[in-house]
Structures are given as C-alpha cells and as structure tokens.
Design a protein around this motif. Structure first.
Motif, mmCIF file in Angstrom:
data_model
loop_
_atom_site.group_PDB
_atom_site.id
_atom_site.type_symbol
_atom_site.label_atom_id
_atom_site.label_comp_id
_atom_site.label_asym_id
_atom_site.label_seq_id
_atom_site.Cartn_x
_atom_site.Cartn_y
_atom_site.Cartn_z
ATOM 1 N N CYS A 189 53.313 3.786 35.062
ATOM 2 C CA CYS A 189 52.559 4.499 36.111
ATOM 3 C C CYS A 189 53.130 5.873 36.451
ATOM 4 C CB CYS A 189 52.437 3.648 37.363
ATOM 5 S SG CYS A 189 51.560 2.102 37.086
ATOM 6 N N GLU A 190 53.957 6.437 35.584
ATOM 7 C CA GLU A 190 54.491 7.777 35.789
ATOM 8 C C GLU A 190 54.133 8.662 34.600
ATOM 9 O OE1 GLU A 190 58.596 8.091 36.829
ATOM 10 O OE2 GLU A 190 58.531 6.267 38.033
ATOM 11 N N GLN A 191 53.665 9.877 34.900
ATOM 12 C CA GLN A 191 53.337 10.811 33.828
ATOM 13 C C GLN A 191 54.618 11.377 33.244
ATOM 14 O OE1 GLN A 191 50.725 14.009 34.890
ATOM 15 N NE2 GLN A 191 50.429 14.616 32.783
ATOM 16 N N ILE A 192 54.650 11.466 31.931
ATOM 17 C CA ILE A 192 55.805 12.011 31.225
ATOM 18 C C ILE A 192 55.459 13.436 30.822
ATOM 19 C CG2 ILE A 192 57.295 11.775 29.204
ATOM 20 C CD1 ILE A 192 56.553 8.757 29.291
ATOM 21 N N PRO A 193 56.130 14.433 31.401
ATOM 22 C CA PRO A 193 55.826 15.822 31.059
ATOM 23 C C PRO A 193 56.451 16.180 29.716
ATOM 24 C CG PRO A 193 57.577 15.740 32.684
ATOM 25 C CD PRO A 193 57.147 14.318 32.424
ATOM 26 N N ALA A 194 55.638 16.127 28.673
ATOM 27 C CA ALA A 194 56.196 16.395 27.344
ATOM 28 C C ALA A 194 55.135 16.948 26.410
ATOM 29 C CB ALA A 194 56.775 15.118 26.752
ATOM 30 N N GLN A 195 55.515 17.905 25.643
ATOM 31 C CA GLN A 195 54.745 18.416 24.515
ATOM 32 C C GLN A 195 55.772 18.870 23.506
ATOM 33 O OE1 GLN A 195 51.675 18.340 23.595
ATOM 34 N NE2 GLN A 195 50.896 17.507 25.497
ATOM 35 N N PRO A 196 55.788 18.446 22.328
ATOM 36 C CA PRO A 196 54.849 17.511 21.691
ATOM 37 C C PRO A 196 55.056 16.072 22.173
ATOM 38 C CG PRO A 196 56.639 18.001 20.197
ATOM 39 C CD PRO A 196 56.850 18.850 21.437
ATOM 40 N N THR A 197 54.499 15.121 21.453
ATOM 41 C CA THR A 197 54.577 13.716 21.817
ATOM 42 C C THR A 197 56.024 13.263 21.971
ATOM 43 O OG1 THR A 197 52.563 13.334 20.532
ATOM 44 C CG2 THR A 197 53.854 11.389 21.137
ATOM 45 N N PRO A 198 56.353 12.601 23.095
ATOM 46 C CA PRO A 198 57.710 12.077 23.267
ATOM 47 C C PRO A 198 57.991 10.992 22.222
ATOM 48 C CG PRO A 198 56.433 11.886 25.296
ATOM 49 C CD PRO A 198 55.509 12.347 24.238
ATOM 50 N N PRO B 58 31.021 27.342 29.306
ATOM 51 C CA PRO B 58 30.371 27.219 27.993
ATOM 52 C C PRO B 58 31.260 26.608 26.902
ATOM 53 C CG PRO B 58 31.119 29.452 28.319
ATOM 54 C CD PRO B 58 31.399 28.708 29.612
ATOM 55 N N ARG B 59 32.505 26.225 27.232
ATOM 56 C CA ARG B 59 33.393 25.706 26.188
ATOM 57 C C ARG B 59 33.968 24.348 26.573
ATOM 58 N NH1 ARG B 59 39.038 27.140 26.963
ATOM 59 N NH2 ARG B 59 39.247 27.994 29.045
ATOM 60 N N ASP B 60 34.392 23.597 25.568
ATOM 61 C CA ASP B 60 35.036 22.309 25.788
ATOM 62 C C ASP B 60 36.533 22.501 25.974
ATOM 63 O OD1 ASP B 60 32.676 20.904 25.559
ATOM 64 O OD2 ASP B 60 32.920 20.566 23.419
ATOM 65 N N VAL B 61 37.112 21.690 26.854
ATOM 66 C CA VAL B 61 38.542 21.737 27.117
ATOM 67 C C VAL B 61 39.104 20.359 26.791
ATOM 68 C CG1 VAL B 61 40.312 22.114 28.863
ATOM 69 C CG2 VAL B 61 38.186 23.410 28.953
ATOM 70 N N HIS B 62 40.178 20.320 26.005
ATOM 71 C CA HIS B 62 40.817 19.069 25.602
ATOM 72 C C HIS B 62 42.303 19.161 25.899
ATOM 73 C CE1 HIS B 62 37.192 18.105 23.325
ATOM 74 N NE2 HIS B 62 37.234 19.334 22.881
ATOM 75 N N TRP B 63 42.874 18.078 26.406
ATOM 76 C CA TRP B 63 44.312 18.037 26.585
ATOM 77 C C TRP B 63 44.793 16.604 26.520
ATOM 78 C CZ3 TRP B 63 41.030 18.879 30.658
ATOM 79 C CH2 TRP B 63 41.175 18.103 31.787
ATOM 80 N N THR B 64 46.096 16.441 26.322
ATOM 81 C CA THR B 64 46.707 15.126 26.153
ATOM 82 C C THR B 64 47.808 14.936 27.186
ATOM 83 O OG1 THR B 64 46.278 15.245 23.779
ATOM 84 C CG2 THR B 64 47.877 13.617 24.495
ATOM 85 N N GLU B 65 47.852 13.727 27.760
ATOM 86 C CA GLU B 65 48.891 13.357 28.710
ATOM 87 C C GLU B 65 49.554 12.075 28.215
ATOM 88 O OE1 GLU B 65 46.440 14.748 32.697
ATOM 89 O OE2 GLU B 65 46.614 12.624 32.225
#
Length: 69
Positions: free
Chosen positions: A50-59, A38-45
């Motif tokens: 072509c490689e994902q950067i594991p970072a929070q907040p924005t690198p 019943p809820r919306d899910v939002h996330w940022t990558e």
C-alpha cells in the motif's frame, strides 16, 4: 540464485489503467492511460504494501515470495 527480474502476472484491466502483480515479490505495476487534451498520456507506478515506490526505471525484484511450480 535469486533473479532480480520480476515475473508479472496476468493484468487486471480497468477503464484507464491496468495492474500486474509480481509473482515473486508482490510488487504491483500500475500502468495508467489517460487523455489530456488532443494527446494520450501514459505513465507507470510501482506499489508494495500500500505504499508507492518512487522509482524509474523498474525497481529490482527482491523475491520475497517462494515461487511454486
């Protein structure tokens, strides 16, 4: 002097996500939007070369590209 802030381009919009590329360094910011029950899910990558950067907040932006006016 180089800024550590990204200069995001116009978004490319898809059904459940949007992508913006930094004009300075080429990093891609992917924002996903999905419904989970019943809820919306939002996330940022963040992606580069072509490689994902594991970072929070924005690198930070490394400004590998030259910005032309």
């Amino acid at each position: 002097m180089t800024s550590t802030r990204h200069s995001w381009g116009e978004p490319a919009r898809f059904e459940h996500k949007s992508e913006r590329e930094c004009r300075r360094c080429g990093m891609v910011k992917v924002t996903r939007h999905e419904a989970e029950g019943p809820r919306d899910v939002h996330w940022t990558e963040f992606w580069r070369d072509c490689e994902q950067i594991p970072a929070q907040p924005t690198p930070p932006c490394d400004a590998r590209r030259e910005v032309r006016a």
